[in-house]
Each structure stands twice: as C-alpha cells, then as structure tokens.
Enzyme design. Structure first.
Site, PDB file in Angstrom:
ATOM      1  N   CYS A  84       0.727  -1.040  -0.045  1.00  0.00           N
ATOM      2  CA  CYS A  84      -0.100   0.036  -0.068  1.00  0.00           C
ATOM      3  C   CYS A  84       0.985   1.330   0.064  1.00  0.00           C
ATOM      4  O   CYS A  84       0.280   2.497  -0.245  1.00  0.00           O
ATOM      5  CB  CYS A  84      -0.964  -0.097   1.172  1.00  0.00           C
ATOM      6  SG  CYS A  84      -2.049  -1.505   1.124  1.00  0.00           S
ATOM      7  N   HIS A 335      -8.558   4.440  -1.699  1.00  0.00           N
ATOM      8  CA  HIS A 335      -7.364   3.705  -1.563  1.00  0.00           C
ATOM      9  C   HIS A 335      -6.961   3.105  -2.992  1.00  0.00           C
ATOM     10  O   HIS A 335      -6.827   1.817  -2.898  1.00  0.00           O
ATOM     11  CB  HIS A 335      -7.157   3.128  -0.241  1.00  0.00           C
ATOM     12  CG  HIS A 335      -6.080   2.435   0.075  1.00  0.00           C
ATOM     13  ND1 HIS A 335      -4.928   3.067  -0.376  1.00  0.00           N
ATOM     14  CD2 HIS A 335      -5.723   1.307   0.709  1.00  0.00           C
ATOM     15  CE1 HIS A 335      -3.835   2.377   0.023  1.00  0.00           C
ATOM     16  NE2 HIS A 335      -4.350   1.374   0.744  1.00  0.00           N
TER      17      HIS A 335
END
Length: 388
Positions: A84, A335
């Site tokens: 991430c 995201h």
C-alpha cells in the site's frame, strides 16, 4: 533538498467504470507534464507505482506511461511496488535518481484499478500484503489483520469505539470538500459509532466506516532537481524523504507500536531539522481507523495508549493542533493502492502552494506525509516545503 515537486495531476478516485488502467495512467501523465510546463522530451526517467497483485490482467505496466506521448519512447521506465506504500516508493525512487544525479526531471505516476475485481478476489489480493504463513487463513482478509490489531489494542488500552468513530467522522467531514474524493458525505459521529445494517462489523471491532474504500484512480508528480525547479513555475521541496522497512510477520514485533512508522518519522524530522510542532498538517495512512490512531502515537503526537484521547479532543481536526488528513484520507478519498502515495504528495504540494481549494489549510508552510505498506511493514515519511 535534492528534489522538488514542480507539477502534478490527480484523477477522481472511485468506481471509474468508464476508465481503464491505461487510460488513467495516460491522463495523469499528460496533465502533470502540462502542469509543470514541460514537454515529454524534458523527462529523463519514468517511475510507475502499481501494486496490481491480480487486480489487472495487464501486468508489466511501466511502459504504459509511454502511451501518453510518443516522445516518451526510449525513456527509462520502471515499475515499483511496496504494497500500500507503492506510490511513495515510486516518489522515493524518482527522488533518489535525482539525488544521484542520474536524472534532472523524473515523471512519477501511481495508478490502480480495483473495482472491476470481484469482492472475494479483492480480499485475496489485499491479503497478499500480509504474512501468509501466519495470516493467510484469517477471517475478513486484510481487514481481519487490522481487526486483530484493534482487538489487541482494545484489550491493552480499553475500548476505543468512540475514538475510532471520531476519526472516521473527521475524515468523512474533511472529504466533503475534496473534489477528488470517492465519498463526499459527512456521515457524522453517531452513524460511525453505531453498528447498523448500513454500518456492520467487518472484522473484530472494526465496522464498515472504519475501513478505507476499494477504489480506482491515478495521480502523478513531476520531480526536478532544486536548481532546475527554481527556474520553473513552482517548486515544493522534499525537505525529507525517508523509508524504513520492518519485518513482515507481526509475530516478530510489537504490532501495537508501529515501530517502523516511529523510526521513519524520527529520521524524517531529523533530516528536515524540524519538529512535529513545526508542521502545518499531516496526510497519514488511515487504511483503517485503528491505523491512524496508532500512527498518532508512533509519530509522537500522543503517548502510547493515548491516541484515542487526541482524536476525541479534536486535536487533529482541520482547526486543531495538527490537522491530520484534511483531504479526507484514504477513508473518504479512497485507496487505489498504487496511486495512494503519489496522491498524498500531490495533495500536500497543492496545500503548500495554496491550490487545495475547499480542503486548504490556511497559511500551510510545512506538510508531513506517512504512507504505509502492510501492517506497518513499509514505512515512508516525507516532509514538504514550498521554496518557490
């Protein structure tokens, strides 16, 4: 200050059914070069942040950036990945190329298209950012990993339900004024606090409002060496750009301390010769609300076990002691994994040049960024300052 952001671009984040991964990459690459006031021939190197892990059938994506303009052909282009934190890994690689004097101008793009993937496969793809021998069978997928962290935190420091709801409500309120955000709705504290049919438990004590959104999107920044940047339209310097990698298994560390996050912040503040009190705002990695809470403690904003108090007192609201996630964070903005870190850098540059619109922090002079891969495994901290 070896590298500066001199231009940027940002797509809307969300379920972008009419866009392709290639189209998103091409869009932001072109727009970032235009914003910087340069042509493709001026670019020395290209870095693409793209996690994928099964989200896109097209792998080997670095050369997709060249689709933005034929004049990018034969430029070195590399794809980087660090879960991430992939976007910040791309920014760091670009900055290091400039620091090494291997490049004068670097185009950095981050992109991900997640929403075309079926839900169970999304969970499987995201779980690949954890240590599978320990967590491969955990209920709830990657959310289950942070549900496990939240359970442990609650057991050690007491019920944090109110604090997590306050964090979710803050970020959703901030996201209302972010034109790039996936969810622009002020959900309010009570909705985030209460379990309901629309806000069910997902993993452990984490409800749907505690979890960041599955999203499509892209962002880009153009980096230049300081001397070149000062001759351009604008220059936002990387006062610090630090990377700390920790063990992948949670069993090898105290998962409630986010020690890699703490180390990255300490290195960045020392490198920039500033303190946390000097920062005007921070964009931090709220993949789950429990992550933002623990990050308050790791960055030094709160003592261990007191991150919830900071949230409940409103110290990180837009008008608080240190605004955190004025963009709405991952919670409201979305995201798209490869894009997230690049987005954080672009939005922070917007803040420092007074171009952040409704999410603007008045008089912002220094911005901090924390982007995390896995459960505090890949830890990146940047501190940005406008110098032109």
């Amino acid at each position: 200050m070896t590298a500066c952001i001199v231009g940027w671009a940002h797509s809307k984040f969300g379920k972008l059914t009419d866009d392709t991964l290639e189209g998103l990459i091409v869009q932001v690459a072109r727009e970032a070069l235009d914003h910087a006031g340069i042509g493709p021939e001026d670019v020395d190197e290209i870095v693409l942040g793209h996690f994928n892990a099964g989200f896109s059938p097209q792998d080997f994506t670095a050369s997709l950036v060249l689709q933005a303009d034929d004049r990018l052909r034969f430029k070195p282009a590399t794809r980087v990945e660090n879960a991430c934190a992939t976007g910040s890994a791309a920014v760091r690689q670009g900055a290091r190329a400039i620091e090494a004097r291997a490049a004068r101008i670097v185009l950095v793009v981050g992109a991900e298209q997640m929403t075309r993937t079926p839900g169970p496969q999304i969970a499987e793809n995201l779980l690949k950012a954890s240590y599978l021998p320990e967590d491969g069978e955990i209920p709830g997928g990657f959310a289950g990993v942070f549900g496990k962290i939240a359970d442990a935190y609650f057991q050690k420091y007491g019920d944090q339900t109110d604090a997590l709801a306050a964090l979710a409500a803050k970020n959703h309120k901030n996201g209302v004024d972010n034109p790039y955000a996936q969810m622009r709705k002020d959900l309010g504290f009570e909705f985030c606090r209460q379990e309901s049919e629309r806000n069910p438990y997902v993993a452990g004590p984490l409800k749907r409002t505690d979890c960041s959104l599955v999203s499509d999107g892209a962002a880009a920044v153009v980096l230049a060496d300081t001397q070149t940047a000062l001759s351009m339209r604008r220059a936002v310097a990387l006062r610090a750009n630090e990377h700390v990698q920790d063990f992948l298994p949670m069993s090898k560390r105290d998962i409630l301390q986010f020690e890699g996050c703490e180390a990255a912040w300490k290195q960045a503040l020392k490198s920039a010769s500033v303190t946390l009190d000097d920062l005007s705002f921070v964009e931090t990695h709220d993949c789950f609300t429990i992550a933002e809470l623990i990050e308050y403690e790791a960055m030094g904003l709160a003592k261990r076990g007191e991150g919830g108090r900071i949230a409940l007192e409103g110290q990180t609201q837009k008008d608080g002691r240190l605004p955190v996630n004025p963009s709405g964070g991952l919670k409201a903005k979305g995201h798209p994994i490869g894009a997230t870190g690049v987005s954080m850098h672009a939005l922070t540059a917007m803040q420092l040049t007074g171009e952040a619109g409704g999410i603007q922090i008045p008089g912002a002079t220094l911005g901090g960024i924390f982007n995390m891969g896995g459960a505090a495994v890949a830890n990146y901290v940047s501190i940005l300052e406008r110098i032109k």
